[in-house]
Design an enzyme around this catalytic site. Structure first.
Site, PDB file in Angstrom:
ATOM      1  N   LYS A 194       0.850  -1.202   0.000  1.00  0.00           N
ATOM      2  CA  LYS A 194       0.000   0.000   0.000  1.00  0.00           C
ATOM      3  C   LYS A 194       0.881   1.246   0.000  1.00  0.00           C
ATOM      4  CE  LYS A 194      -3.923   2.090   2.500  1.00  0.00           C
ATOM      5  NZ  LYS A 194      -4.813   1.985   3.684  1.00  0.00           N
ATOM      6  N   SER A 239      -9.771   1.883   2.718  1.00  0.00           N
ATOM      7  CA  SER A 239      -8.912   2.636   1.835  1.00  0.00           C
ATOM      8  C   SER A 239      -7.866   1.793   1.108  1.00  0.00           C
ATOM      9  CB  SER A 239      -8.196   3.723   2.629  1.00  0.00           C
ATOM     10  OG  SER A 239      -7.367   3.132   3.627  1.00  0.00           O
ATOM     11  N   SER A 294     -10.002  -0.354   7.040  1.00  0.00           N
ATOM     12  CA  SER A 294      -9.452  -0.319   5.684  1.00  0.00           C
ATOM     13  C   SER A 294      -8.680  -1.554   5.235  1.00  0.00           C
ATOM     14  CB  SER A 294      -8.553   0.899   5.518  1.00  0.00           C
ATOM     15  OG  SER A 294      -9.341   2.046   5.367  1.00  0.00           O
TER      16      SER A 294
HETATM   17  N1  GLN Z   1     -13.292   4.258   6.016  1.00  0.00           N
HETATM   18  C1  GLN Z   1     -12.728   4.779   7.214  1.00  0.00           C
HETATM   19  C2  GLN Z   1     -12.348   6.222   7.018  1.00  0.00           C
HETATM   20  O1  GLN Z   1     -12.648   6.732   5.999  1.00  0.00           O
HETATM   21  C3  GLN Z   1     -11.550   3.951   7.627  1.00  0.00           C
HETATM   22  C4  GLN Z   1     -10.350   4.230   6.843  1.00  0.00           C
HETATM   23  C5  GLN Z   1      -9.172   3.426   7.268  1.00  0.00           C
HETATM   24  O2  GLN Z   1      -9.303   2.432   7.976  1.00  0.00           O
HETATM   25  N2  GLN Z   1      -7.997   3.873   6.879  1.00  0.00           N
HETATM   26  O3  GLN Z   1     -11.776   6.838   7.853  1.00  0.00           O
END
Ligand code: GLN
Length: 501
Positions: A80, A155, A179
């Site tokens: 990532k 994400s 995410s």
């Molecule tokens: N979807 C969540 C957010 O937008 C979690 C994102 C994540 O875990 N990086 O913050």
């Protein structure tokens, strides 16, 4: 070469160790797949062909010289883009970091390299890991290999799509509020969020430091556990890193698969994490999964965690608050983009022009919410309250783990939705995290394992994930239960021929 790209990481490591395939052949097969498929998937932001082949060559040379190989030596991995990699572009999905090449490696990067794992490149993501669909990337969305018109979750959607789409058998994601788990669920693969502090955060570009946690993706529970062991363990460079032995996740995954039984395991079904608002196809797969766990011998108990209901509100104050502080470092001076540096504009103008053009709308929204929530007049009312809720959620977990060894829920209320479908409505995006946020706020480990396909007249068959949560530092329990479950469930596989349904 199809056989190489559809093999598991454990199988590939075996082929490399025995000499049936060279690490270079394995890497090349995956690079070829990326060339063929990534135009459609857009899982990668940067492919490091040269670096991957050099790392693979080093593994082949080590083997030829009779040196001992790590358990995943020669196995390709997608990284990532929130994880810093020395000399390789690292953007965190943001325009503000375009062109930045970090001068150092994150601890997990160092560990991956030392283990002989072959890094293929950097994967797409929501900008600074803020999102649930990868649509917030400054570099365009990633597509779900099950149906190219749909999101791969977020994400870490580039990582999940790369693994589900056979571009890499393994990937690294980060999970602040879900995410890793949600992208794993909606692409039909396995993803684990380790106990907070179980994997070093040194060299992860910070979003919300008290929540951010890196973790592994794989197509099987064992593969995921093998990668977990490579990256986990104490790191002096991260003050929140746990100084204790890593839970025996690989042994747990092997034992879980071999035993085929969950006798003596109490599985807590969280009452608050199902019901209204969840898609029927998700609930049907989830109910079937609970029946499977019971058939495996687990004792099913219903548990109530009344404060989970407030997790979403608490998270969307705490995470933006921390991000508003963490993202202050992108000031046009130290890294990446610089706009308006013409000798006439003041330093402050250059900073604000750069931030105005470098950050996308969701990132700006979060910085504004966080700055507001932390401002002196509102601090107690918002941030302070959210922190109290966080404590109550941790207490709910503690009480539930008195009654059950692991807790289960759907990983996400929804299957993969269409690209563009929810992008305009932040709340519609935030509720994707309903089931994953409690474990993030409490810092406990949680895994998502595929639990079948949602069948519905409104969409093609799409994967559903089962979330298994365990107490702090009991990551091995997640893997054990997931591996036993996996051993009696049909393995999901996205079509090799990518289709736009
Ligand atoms: N979807 C969540 C957010 O937008 C979690 C994102 C994540 O875990 N990086 O913050």
């Amino acid at each position: 070469m199809t056989e190489l790209i559809t093999s598991t990481a454990a199988e590939l490591a075996g082929l490399v160790a025995s000499g049936e395939a060279s690490a270079v052949e394995v890497a090349q097969a995956h690079l070829d797949r990326i060339t063929a498929a990534d135009g459609d998937l857009h899982a990668f932001l940067h492919v490091d062909t040269e670096g991957a082949l050099a790392a693979a060559t080093a593994v082949d040379e080590a083997r030829a010289a009779g040196r001992p190989l790590g358990a995943l030596a020669g196995v390709p991995l997608a990284m990532k883009d929130v994880v810093v990699t020395k000399g390789l572009p690292t953007t965190s999905g943001s325009k503000i970091l375009q062109g930045w090449r970090p001068p150092y490696d994150a601890t997990i990067t160092t560990r991956i390299k030392a283990a002989g794992v072959v890094m293929l490149g950097k994967t797409n993501m929501d900008e600074f890991a803020m999102g649930s669909s990868t649509e917030n990337s400054s570099y365009g969305p990633t597509h779900n290999p099950w149906d190219l018109s749909r999101i791969p979750g977020g994400s870490s959607g580039g990582s999940s799509a790369a693994v589900a789409g056979f571009e890499a058998p393994l990937a690294i994601g980060t999970d602040t509020g879900g995410s890793i788990r949600q992208p794993a669920a909606v692409t039909g693969i396995v993803g684990h969020k380790p106990t907070y502090g179980g994997v070093s955060r040194y060299g992860l570009i910070a979003f919300s430091s008290s929540l951010d946690q890196a973790g592994p993706f794989g197509r099987t529970v064992l593969d995921t556990a093998l990668l977990h062991e490579v990256i986990a363990g104490h790191d002096q460079a991260d003050s929140t890193s746990i100084n204790a032995p890593t839970p025996p996740v690989v042994a747990a995954a092997r034992e879980g698969a071999a035993s085929g039984s969950l006798a003596g395991v109490r599985v807590g079904v969280v009452r608050e994490l199902a019901g209204d608002g969840y898609q029927p196809g998700v609930l049907a797969s989830y109910d079937a999964a609970i029946e499977t766990l019971q058939a495996l011998g687990a004792e099913i108990v219903e548990v109530s965690c009344p404060h989970f209901e407030y997790a979403l509100a608490a998270y969307y104050l705490i995470a933006p608050s921390e991000c508003s502080s963490n993202l202050a470092r992108f000031d046009a001076v130290r890294y990446g983009l610089r706009v308006g540096d013409d000798g006439v504009n003041s330093l402050e103008d250059v900073m604000s022009l750069t931030r105005e053009q470098g950050f996308g709308p969701e990132v700006k929204r979060r910085i504004m919410i966080g700055t507001y929530a932390l401002s002196s007049g509102y601090y107690e009312a918002y941030y302070g309250q959210a922190q109290k809720v966080r404590t109550l959620i941790a207490r709910d977990f503690a009480a539930a783990f008195e009654l059950a060894d692991v807790l289960v829920s759907p990983t996400s209320p929804f299957v993969a939705f269409g690209i563009g479908e929810r992008a305009a409505d932040p709340m519609a995006m935030y509720i994707n995290d309903l089931c994953t946020l409690p474990a993030s706020l409490a810092g406990v480990p949680a895994i998502s394992v595929p639990c079948g396909l949602s069948v519905s007249p409104s969409h093609p068959p799409l994967p559903v994930g089962l979330q298994i949560m365990a107490p702090t530092q009991a990551d091995d329990r997640c893997y054990r239960v997931a591996a036993t479950f996996e051993s009696v469930t049909e393995r999901l596989s996205a079509p090799l021929e990518l289709v736009k349904a």
